[in-house]
Design an enzyme around this catalytic site. Structure first.
Site, short mmCIF file in Angstrom:
data_model
loop_
_atom_site.label_atom_id
_atom_site.label_comp_id
_atom_site.label_asym_id
_atom_site.label_seq_id
_atom_site.Cartn_x
_atom_site.Cartn_y
_atom_site.Cartn_z
CE LYS A 71 -4.26 -1.72 2.14
NZ LYS A 71 -5.25 -1.46 3.23
CB ALA A 135 -6.00 -1.19 10.77
#
Length: 288
Positions: A71, A135
């Site tokens: 990512k 997260a």
């Protein structure tokens, strides 16, 4: 009627990638929409995404989703970045158009929409986020941008969260062993677990759930985990009278938002959720 994705491929890349639910979710939506496009998995080993990316158009890919560990590596490789991808410095959705790569991040907005589905509006609220890993970043920054009153990021290693505090004046960092952890819990209006504690296949669990006793019963408790659908944290919170929600809504909404980018069209979220649930809940071991 032909569609921009007809005859093309979509995929999720990552390492490991075998257990990704993205193919099941995305294919369910593509089939519901009658789009002739298949969605698969591609293992791209850690550290090799820069070498892999230039060949992606040759694979007939119209785009791809990205999971760990790619990512952040994708960010400098994109031709354009959405506002959220730039804010989180992470990309989970890449649209390929005319050989150019357009990076998006649907995690934060997906989480926000999952809250709204449960009738939870975080604007103006006091929020406690447990954990400061990857997260937590999209959740914290999205909530800060939505105008929550404040977000207390509570974690064992505060240095990991200091960057979040620098990014927004609404964010403060509280060590778990600090008395202030209890203080922010007592005033909290929403609690979110962003750690893998209690996840299926993860041996670690909360050492104690006594901290929930400090949380007002009116504060919803959210766990980003969706395997299992009801973690010990959510069980303990329910027992204390809290509204609870797992991470399944976030998972589905971020996928819907990704497909909207791939397909270049808005989608009916309720219709997509229904199509996905038929396939996904049995796969997770629960009947619809």
């Amino acid at each position: 009627m032909s569609h921009i994705l007809d005859g093309k491929q979509l995929a999720v890349i990552g390492d490991p990638i075998e257990h990704s639910l993205s193919p099941l979710i995305q294919q369910a939506m593509l089939d519901e929409l009658g789009i002739r496009c298949s969605y698969g998995r591609i293992r791209v080993p850690a550290g090799t995404v820069a070498a892999w990316l230039p060949g992606a158009p040759d694979l007939n890919l119209a785009g791809f989703n990205a999971t760990m560990p790619h990512k952040t590596d994708l960010v400098p490789l994109m031709d354009t970045l959405s506002d959220d991808a730039r804010m989180y410095r992470a990309v989970n959705t890449v649209v390929i158009r005319d050989g150019r790569f357009h990076g998006h991040n649907t995690d934060g907005e997906g989480f926000l929409r999952s809250l709204h589905d449960e009738g939870v509006r975080p604007e103006g609220k006091r929020v406690v986020v447990y954990g400061a890993g990857g997260a937590a970043r999209s959740v914290v920054l999205k909530l800060a941008a939505q105008g929550v009153e404040n977000i207390a990021v509570c974690c064992r290693t505060p240095a990991k969260a200091e960057e979040l505090a620098r990014a927004s004046t609404r964010v403060s960092v509280i060590p778990l062993q600090d008395q202030r952890f209890v203080d922010v819990l007592e005033r909290a209006e929403l609690f979110i677990n962003c750690t893998p504690l209690g996840m299926q296949g993860v041996p670690s669990q909360f050492e104690s759930f006594d901290f929930l006793d400090a949380l007002p019963s009116s504060a919803p408790v959210c766990d980003l985990i969706y395997r299992p659908l009801k973690t010990r944290l959510l069980e303990e919170a329910e027992r204390r009278g809290h509204q609870t929600m797992n991470g399944l809504g976030m998972l589905i909404h971020q996928a819907i938002l990704a497909l909207e980018q791939f397909a270049s069209q808005p989608l009916d979220a309720e219709r997509m959720k229904a199509a996905v649930s038929k396939k996904l809940l049995p796969a997770l071991g629960h009947a619809v």
